[in-house]
Design a protein around this motif. Structure first.
Motif, PDB file in Angstrom:
ATOM      1  N   UNK A 731      48.380  46.286  25.948  1.00 22.90           N
ATOM      2  CA  UNK A 731      49.273  46.171  24.792  1.00 22.90           C
ATOM      3  C   UNK A 731      49.602  44.721  24.487  1.00 22.90           C
ATOM      4  N   UNK A 732      49.518  43.868  25.498  1.00 25.79           N
ATOM      5  CA  UNK A 732      49.749  42.431  25.292  1.00 25.79           C
ATOM      6  C   UNK A 732      48.449  41.699  24.956  1.00 25.79           C
ATOM      7  N   UNK A 733      47.383  42.463  24.599  1.00 26.17           N
ATOM      8  CA  UNK A 733      46.069  41.901  24.248  1.00 26.17           C
ATOM      9  C   UNK A 733      45.449  41.129  25.420  1.00 26.17           C
ATOM     10  N   UNK A 734      45.849  41.519  26.640  1.00 23.18           N
ATOM     11  CA  UNK A 734      45.302  40.872  27.820  1.00 23.18           C
ATOM     12  C   UNK A 734      44.286  41.745  28.517  1.00 23.18           C
ATOM     13  N   UNK A 735      43.879  41.295  29.716  1.00 24.44           N
ATOM     14  CA  UNK A 735      42.891  42.023  30.502  1.00 24.44           C
ATOM     15  C   UNK A 735      43.278  41.897  31.969  1.00 24.44           C
ATOM     16  N   UNK A 736      42.963  42.915  32.769  1.00 17.91           N
ATOM     17  CA  UNK A 736      43.274  42.919  34.200  1.00 17.91           C
ATOM     18  C   UNK A 736      42.121  43.547  34.951  1.00 17.91           C
ATOM     19  N   UNK A 737      41.744  42.949  36.074  1.00 18.30           N
ATOM     20  CA  UNK A 737      40.725  43.526  36.954  1.00 18.30           C
ATOM     21  C   UNK A 737      40.974  43.013  38.360  1.00 18.30           C
ATOM     22  N   UNK A 738      40.351  43.664  39.327  1.00 22.70           N
ATOM     23  CA  UNK A 738      40.573  43.341  40.737  1.00 22.70           C
ATOM     24  C   UNK A 738      39.254  42.982  41.407  1.00 22.70           C
ATOM     25  N   UNK A 739      39.325  42.064  42.392  1.00 22.29           N
ATOM     26  CA  UNK A 739      38.165  41.673  43.199  1.00 22.29           C
ATOM     27  C   UNK A 739      38.625  41.577  44.650  1.00 22.29           C
ATOM     28  N   UNK A 740      37.710  41.780  45.578  1.00 27.46           N
ATOM     29  CA  UNK A 740      37.987  41.613  47.000  1.00 27.46           C
ATOM     30  C   UNK A 740      37.765  40.159  47.394  1.00 27.46           C
ATOM     31  N   UNK A 741      38.643  39.658  48.251  1.00 30.09           N
ATOM     32  CA  UNK A 741      38.507  38.279  48.729  1.00 30.09           C
ATOM     33  C   UNK A 741      37.455  38.204  49.832  1.00 30.09           C
ATOM     34  N   UNK A 742      36.832  37.041  49.923  1.00 32.90           N
ATOM     35  CA  UNK A 742      35.806  36.861  50.955  1.00 32.90           C
ATOM     36  C   UNK A 742      36.394  36.950  52.363  1.00 32.90           C
ATOM     37  N   UNK A 743      37.631  36.508  52.565  1.00 30.72           N
ATOM     38  CA  UNK A 743      38.262  36.500  53.895  1.00 30.72           C
ATOM     39  C   UNK A 743      39.214  37.667  54.088  1.00 30.72           C
ATOM     40  N   UNK A 744      39.082  38.721  53.269  1.00 32.45           N
ATOM     41  CA  UNK A 744      39.918  39.894  53.380  1.00 32.45           C
ATOM     42  C   UNK A 744      40.984  39.939  52.323  1.00 32.45           C
ATOM     43  N   UNK A 745      41.444  41.166  52.055  1.00 33.37           N
ATOM     44  CA  UNK A 745      42.452  41.330  51.029  1.00 33.37           C
ATOM     45  C   UNK A 745      41.836  41.437  49.641  1.00 33.37           C
ATOM     46  N   UNK A 746      42.693  41.488  48.664  1.00 29.85           N
ATOM     47  CA  UNK A 746      42.249  41.650  47.281  1.00 29.85           C
ATOM     48  C   UNK A 746      43.032  40.709  46.377  1.00 29.85           C
TER      49      UNK A 746
END
Length: 761
Positions: A731-746
């Protein structure tokens, strides 16, 4: 026998020879005439001058003897001079016309008539003329022997010496004493002139003859022969031998003419070859044209047709067109060929007939007149194109239009067709009635912008022309109520003009449900943060409790309190009351139900507010927060309250992921860290929320934003947090996505357009 002579007389060579010969003849004749005339005049002038000089010589030779009156000396002189061959007479006359001296003795003493020929020159007038020019003293006459003579009479004047007493005395008033007459023969001169004339004539004739022969040879060699070859070559070209070679190797005009003829023949041959090819090509096109072509005379009989006609209707040469096409015995009532014969213009019509196999066929007919060189119509060409398939398609198209128009009217979402120039409604389906309350026919011609609130019309007019979709647009129902719709539109063609095809989806009820879900999510979040909020409020309450206990103890003991201590404790109480008030106000504001409203915000401020309400809970669980904030970020367009909810949801998920990893950590010393990072470009602002938790399994990485999807244990999650966050970001004309970190976590990455960039869209 006279034919060759007649041909030669009509030839160019004869005309050239005759013309040039005539010019030469006239030229040489004129030259001979003027030359002879000039020579004759010159010779006669010379003889006249010679005779005059002879007369003067005789007069001077006898002058002295006359002064002495010596007659013998005078006679002797005249006799001696008269012996010359060309001298005929030498006479001296006295005033009375008596011959006093002569080279012929028998004439002496003879008295002539004063009006005689010699004396007449001076005595033709009375008194006699004493002064005459030489031309007036000359006379020409013929001798008895037939040749010409020239005579010059010279007056003997009375000199001063003749009037003295020494000699015989002549009166002083006498001007002329007598006359000397010298007659010279012109026989030899005339013979010389005649000889010269004959020579000139012979020379002229010789030169004329030689020049004529030369001209004839030249014309025959350099004109007649090349022209004959040119004529022969031209005849061969006329018979079709376009590439004939003309054996004229010349570099003059005739050579150039021969080369031009050869070039012309070659070009004519090439053109004829092209014409033949074109004729064959046109004949082939006529025969192989994928349409029916016939040529008809004025009696409607077919005099020529192509292969397509033959395959359709068989061999029909000489048949009437109406019989060949339709099997009729009389002309069609409406006949385009007849109209073409009447006005000489093309006509067309649609006809129906039978093929030779009996099947029905439809064709479109186009006729064109055929005219003779005088412009009279002598026939017509009829071209027919089979449109049977088109007719079938038209029928299917009509059925298809009927079917799709029914589908158009029964689509559950409102569909509008807008004029792209003024955004007026050209057409709409029946579904507009259930959504907007208007009847479809009432909306035709109404501006589509009238469905928006007046203050939003200019904004949405720009959006309609520059975007392809509008989310959560606010529109007005016929009864004045407000409804929210998603609008999708695209360019299309409608009745041969550009239109906007607009589809709207009523999302009013969905937004109400989303609002309820969003509010429930906020309440759940508040429940999650209850421990942290209680701890956050406990600290200022403890400070207030300690200060109040100190006051009560002092008052109970009736001990005075120093002013500086009293002021310090009061200041602490005031600051902690403000802190508690701020926490409660923030909680109240966060939990309040609000409408979506986009405004320019600084995203760093929203991050800090979200962390402020959640910091104690993270601190209580031993989770550290690292900040990597870029200062002076550009503003973005967003709803601050809802965006704060997004960041709180992301921090909750990060907390849960870190705690889940700590449960499985064997050493008990796993890193518990959340990193908040912001960056910007000229067009975007990006937020990175990273954790050191368990990360996101790859198979479900693209499913985490789906509603009710959760990786948490049963009872620990609703599956709405990321789904609601995804909707808020969009709704704010933005974008969101997720990636995994190389050393763990997201890491969750949120990207928003800069507010200035959105203003230009």
């Amino acid at each position: 026998m006279l034919e060759p002579f007649k041909n030669f007389r009509n030839s160019l060579s004869f005309r050239l020879i005759f013309s040039m010969g005539l010019v030469l003849f006239i030229s040489f004749s004129a030259w001979a005439f003027f030359n002879i005339r000039y020579q004759r005049d010159k010779m006669m002038k010379d003889i006249v001058i010679w005779t005059d000089r002879l007369s003067e010589t005789i007069k001077l030779g006898t002058h002295y003897a006359m002064m002495l009156n010596s007659r013998d000396d005078i006679n002797q002189s005249i006799q001696n001079i008269g012996k010359q061959k060309t001298i005929e007479h030498i006479r001296i006359y006295n005033k009375e016309g008596e011959i006093k001296f002569s080279n012929k003795v028998n004439e002496v003493g003879h008295k002539t008539n004063i009006k005689a020929e010699a004396c007449y020159i001076c005595h033709k007038l009375d008194p006699p003329v004493s002064q005459l020019d030489l031309s007036e003293r000359i006379r020409f006459f013929s001798s008895p022997n037939g040749y010409r003579l020239i005579g010059i009479i010279t007056p003997i004047r009375n000199d001063t010496g003749c009037s003295t007493d020494v000699c015989h005395v002549h009166p002083e008033n006498k001007q002329v004493l007598g006359a000397l007459d010298v007659v010279v023969s012109l026989k030899e001169t005339d013979d010389d002139i005649l000889f010269f004339e004959e020579g000139i004539i012979i020379l002229a004739g010789f030169i004329f003859t030689v020049a004529s022969i030369g001209i004839c040879l030249f014309i025959f060699r350099f004109v007649r022969i090349p022209i004959t070859k040119l004529i022969e070559g031209t005849r061969r070209i006329a018979t079709g031998d376009y590439y004939t070679q003309l054996d004229i190797e010349r570099h003059d005009e005739l050579g150039e003419l021969a080369a031009a003829f050869q070039k012309m023949g070659k070009e004519v041959g090439d053109k004829q070859f092209e014409l033949n090819n074109q004729r064959n090509e046109y004949q082939k096109l006529f025969e192989q044209a994928p349409c029916i072509i016939t040529v008809q005379d004025t009696n409607y009989r077919i005099i020529q047709y192509n292969r397509e006609f033959s395959e359709r209707f068989g061999q029909q040469l000489g048949q009437f067109c109406y019989s060949a096409y339709k099997g009729r015995t009389e002309k069609c009532v409406i006949c385009p060929v007849e109209h073409t014969f009447e006005d000489g213009l093309p006509h067309y019509s649609e006809e129906t007939g039978l093929n030779k196999d009996g099947t029905k066929t439809c064709w479109m007919v186009r006729t064109s007149p055929i005219k003779d060189p005088d412009g009279n119509i002598v026939g017509a060409m009829e071209m027919s194109i089979d449109i049977s398939r088109s007719k079938q398609l038209e029928e299917k198209l009509a059925e298809s239009e009927k079917k799709y128009y029914a589908i158009f009217n029964n689509i559950p979402n409102p569909v509008f067709v807008l004029d792209i120039r003024n955004l007026e409604i050209i057409d709409c389906n029946q579904s507009v009635s259930s959504v907007y309350g208007y009847q479809a026919q009432d909306m035709i011609g109404m501006p589509f912008l009238n469905l928006f609130p007046e203050e939003d019309r200019e904004h949405y007019a720009f959006k309609l022309l520059t975007s392809s979709v509008i989310h959560r647009a606010r529109q007005i129902h016929q009864n004045g109520g407000v409804l929210f719709v998603n609008i999708r539109f695209s360019l299309s063609n409608y009745s041969d003009k550009k239109v906007l095809l607009v589809t709207t989806s009523d999302i009013t009820k969905r937004l109400e449900a989303e609002q309820q879900i969003f509010q429930a999510s906020k309440m759940a979040t508040l429940g999650e943060m209850a421990t942290g909020v209680a701890h956050e409020l406990n600290q200022p309450l403890s400070v207030i409790k300690t200060a109040s206990s100190f006051f009560m103890k002092k008052i109970g003991r009736k001990e005075p309190i120093k002013e500086e201590i009293l002021f310090t404790l009061a200041e602490e109480i005031d600051s902690h009351v403000d802190r508690a008030t701020r926490i409660i106000s923030h909680m109240r504001q966060f939990g309040r139900k609000t409408e979506m409203a986009l405004e320019k915000i600084q995203i760093n401020d929203i991050l800090k507010k979200a962390f402020e309400i959640f910091s104690q809970q993270l601190k209580a669980r031993g989770i550290g927060v690292t900040w990597d904030i870029q200062p002076d970020l550009p503003t973005i367009l967003a709803d601050s309250g809802r965006l704060e909810q997004v960041f709180i949801n992301l921090m909750l998920n990060a907390r849960d992921a870190i705690e889940q990893k700590q449960e499985s950590c064997q050493t008990g010393k796993c890193l518990s860290q959340i990193t908040m990072k912001t960056r910007s470009t000229p067009t975007t602002v990006t937020v990175f929320v990273s954790d050191t938790g368990t990360g996101i399994p790859l198979p479900i990485l693209d499913k985490i934003f789906e509603p009710f999807y959760t990786t948490k244990k049963v009872g620990k999650g609703t599956g709405l947090g990321l789904s609601i966050s995804y909707g808020i970001i969009k709704e704010c004309n933005g974008d969101i996505y997720a990636v995994n970190n190389d050393d763990g976590g997201a890491t969750f990455i949120l990207t928003f357009p800069v507010a200035e960039q959105q203003d230009t869209l």
